[in-house]
Design an enzyme around this catalytic site. Sequence first.
Site, PDB file in Angstrom:
ATOM      1  N   ASP A 158       6.179   5.328 -21.008  1.00 30.08           N
ATOM      2  CA  ASP A 158       5.542   4.066 -20.591  1.00 30.08           C
ATOM      3  C   ASP A 158       6.137   2.899 -21.387  1.00 30.08           C
ATOM      4  OD1 ASP A 158       3.506   5.564 -18.972  1.00 30.08           O
ATOM      5  OD2 ASP A 158       3.040   6.330 -20.957  1.00 30.08           O
ATOM      6  N   HIS A 207      -2.141   7.778 -20.950  1.00 29.52           N
ATOM      7  CA  HIS A 207      -0.997   7.908 -20.042  1.00 29.52           C
ATOM      8  C   HIS A 207      -1.542   8.134 -18.630  1.00 29.52           C
ATOM      9  CE1 HIS A 207       2.861   8.897 -18.378  1.00 29.52           C
ATOM     10  NE2 HIS A 207       2.402  10.055 -17.957  1.00 29.52           N
TER      11      HIS A 207
HETATM   12  P1  NAI Z   1       7.728  21.379 -13.419  1.00 25.93           P
HETATM   13  O1  NAI Z   1       6.680  21.825 -12.466  1.00 25.93           O
HETATM   14  O2  NAI Z   1       9.126  21.209 -12.956  1.00 25.93           O
HETATM   15  O3  NAI Z   1       7.766  22.420 -14.641  1.00 25.93           O
HETATM   16  C1  NAI Z   1       6.614  22.834 -15.298  1.00 25.93           C
HETATM   17  C2  NAI Z   1       6.906  24.214 -15.866  1.00 25.93           C
HETATM   18  O4  NAI Z   1       5.810  24.582 -16.694  1.00 25.93           O
HETATM   19  C3  NAI Z   1       7.045  25.299 -14.798  1.00 25.93           C
HETATM   20  O5  NAI Z   1       8.277  25.977 -14.968  1.00 25.93           O
HETATM   21  C4  NAI Z   1       5.845  26.200 -15.044  1.00 25.93           C
HETATM   22  O6  NAI Z   1       6.130  27.567 -14.787  1.00 25.93           O
HETATM   23  C5  NAI Z   1       5.606  25.961 -16.537  1.00 25.93           C
HETATM   24  N1  NAI Z   1       4.273  26.327 -16.997  1.00 25.93           N
HETATM   25  C6  NAI Z   1       3.091  26.212 -16.337  1.00 25.93           C
HETATM   26  N2  NAI Z   1       2.096  26.712 -17.082  1.00 25.93           N
HETATM   27  C7  NAI Z   1       2.645  27.121 -18.240  1.00 25.93           C
HETATM   28  C8  NAI Z   1       2.134  27.753 -19.411  1.00 25.93           C
HETATM   29  N3  NAI Z   1       0.832  28.067 -19.521  1.00 25.93           N
HETATM   30  N4  NAI Z   1       2.982  28.045 -20.407  1.00 25.93           N
HETATM   31  C9  NAI Z   1       4.295  27.761 -20.296  1.00 25.93           C
HETATM   32  N5  NAI Z   1       4.856  27.192 -19.209  1.00 25.93           N
HETATM   33  C10 NAI Z   1       4.030  26.870 -18.200  1.00 25.93           C
HETATM   34  O7  NAI Z   1       7.154  20.066 -14.101  1.00 25.93           O
HETATM   35  P2  NAI Z   1       7.929  18.917 -14.881  1.00 25.93           P
HETATM   36  O8  NAI Z   1       8.436  17.931 -13.924  1.00 25.93           O
HETATM   37  O9  NAI Z   1       8.868  19.531 -15.863  1.00 25.93           O
HETATM   38  O10 NAI Z   1       6.691  18.216 -15.633  1.00 25.93           O
HETATM   39  C11 NAI Z   1       5.952  18.909 -16.611  1.00 25.93           C
HETATM   40  C12 NAI Z   1       4.716  18.129 -16.998  1.00 25.93           C
HETATM   41  O11 NAI Z   1       5.063  16.886 -17.576  1.00 25.93           O
HETATM   42  C13 NAI Z   1       3.773  17.785 -15.824  1.00 25.93           C
HETATM   43  O12 NAI Z   1       2.437  17.995 -16.252  1.00 25.93           O
HETATM   44  C14 NAI Z   1       4.030  16.321 -15.597  1.00 25.93           C
HETATM   45  O13 NAI Z   1       2.905  15.685 -15.009  1.00 25.93           O
HETATM   46  C15 NAI Z   1       4.243  15.876 -17.027  1.00 25.93           C
HETATM   47  N6  NAI Z   1       4.891  14.574 -17.186  1.00 25.93           N
HETATM   48  C16 NAI Z   1       4.466  13.788 -18.224  1.00 25.93           C
HETATM   49  C17 NAI Z   1       5.025  12.569 -18.467  1.00 25.93           C
HETATM   50  C18 NAI Z   1       4.536  11.715 -19.605  1.00 25.93           C
HETATM   51  O14 NAI Z   1       5.009  10.573 -19.729  1.00 25.93           O
HETATM   52  N7  NAI Z   1       3.617  12.163 -20.451  1.00 25.93           N
HETATM   53  C19 NAI Z   1       6.104  12.059 -17.602  1.00 25.93           C
HETATM   54  C20 NAI Z   1       6.530  12.966 -16.578  1.00 25.93           C
HETATM   55  C21 NAI Z   1       5.921  14.185 -16.385  1.00 25.93           C
END
Ligand code: NAI
Length: 328
Positions: free
Chosen positions: A164, A192
């Site tokens: 952000d 966030h």
């Molecule tokens: P993605 O769906 O591509 O990958 C998430 C991965 O986490 C998947 O491979 C899944 O199998 C794994 N996963 C799910 N539960 C798990 C567990 N208990 N232990 C270990 N691994 C687990 O998602 P992406 O795009 O990589 O985003 C990840 C997170 O980051 C989302 O929650 C998204 O909303 C968040 N995010 C946060 C931002 C921020 O500024 N704080 C910015 C962008 C995304």
Amino acid sequence: MNSPQNVSTKKVTVTGAAGQISYSLLWRIANGEVFGTDTPVELKLLEIPQALGGAEGVAMELLDSAFPLLRNITITADANEAFDGANAAFLVGAKPRGKGEERADLLANNGKIFGPQGKAINDNAADDIRVLVVGNPANTNALIASAAAPDVPASRFNAMMRLDHNRAISQLATKLGRGSAEFNNIVVWGNHSTTQFPDITYATVGGEKVTDLVDHDWYVEDFIPRVANRGAEIIEVRGKSSAASAASSAIDHMRDWVQGTEAWSSAAIPSTGAYGIPEGIFVGLPTVSCNGEWEIVEGLEISDFQRARIDANAQELQAEREAVRDLL
Ligand code: NAI
């Protein structure tokens, strides 16, 4: 400078290692961008059992990148193994909101992930562990993980507001035709979420005050909602959520936390009551990093305009805390 042979290896845990953020993040960590280019790193990848194959493939590609600093990669679905000896952890893996689910369901489902991971950090991580929660809802996930880790100071858990913060800089840089490195004293207060408050009250570019260079209507009507809704804008245009920019911001956050920075940053840290924000919630604040700790930039004057927005964030985070009270 020390050579990699006589500097101790840092263990870095990344959860959600097969996901899209990790596909950028892991390369930057392996390249020495958190601990410095003199420090070898060992990667510990945590995934759910169904995604271990994907994590294995990611690990193969990391090895194929032949990073000079990369010492070892562990792939596991066991949180105790993943956090064993960890010096830094990026908690990226999270459960997205399912169809028909309310925010309370999202919070509860993620609580089931971040509670056990917090406990595994408590029981296994190194004494100098620093945890950055990226997975959403990041602020309350950090609260849950920290509550499950009573032996680790709460200040060692952060949630990411840096994306952000970087989005705010980028919007100003574009508007004013200036370089991003020229900006300072920007803060994104709060959660966030779209309630967040990107604040330019104290911002400078070069020697000038940003508020002297942009008009108030643009700030309120365009800038604040644009930054707060940038995630949705990226999804609309790209067809997928922000990934490389999230990874890059996670690197910025952890690097500055470990190595220090005098420039203002926005980090969601446990509230100490500063700026009238209730204690204990994980809230985006103006911070600088000194000797491995975030320090709140204190003593800023707060106008009524700012007060209302900061309070709205505090209320939202308190409501999230109430929704997961049984997990704390
Ligand atoms: P993605 O769906 O591509 O990958 C998430 C991965 O986490 C998947 O491979 C899944 O199998 C794994 N996963 C799910 N539960 C798990 C567990 N208990 N232990 C270990 N691994 C687990 O998602 P992406 O795009 O990589 O985003 C990840 C997170 O980051 C989302 O929650 C998204 O909303 C968040 N995010 C946060 C931002 C921020 O500024 N704080 C910015 C962008 C995304």
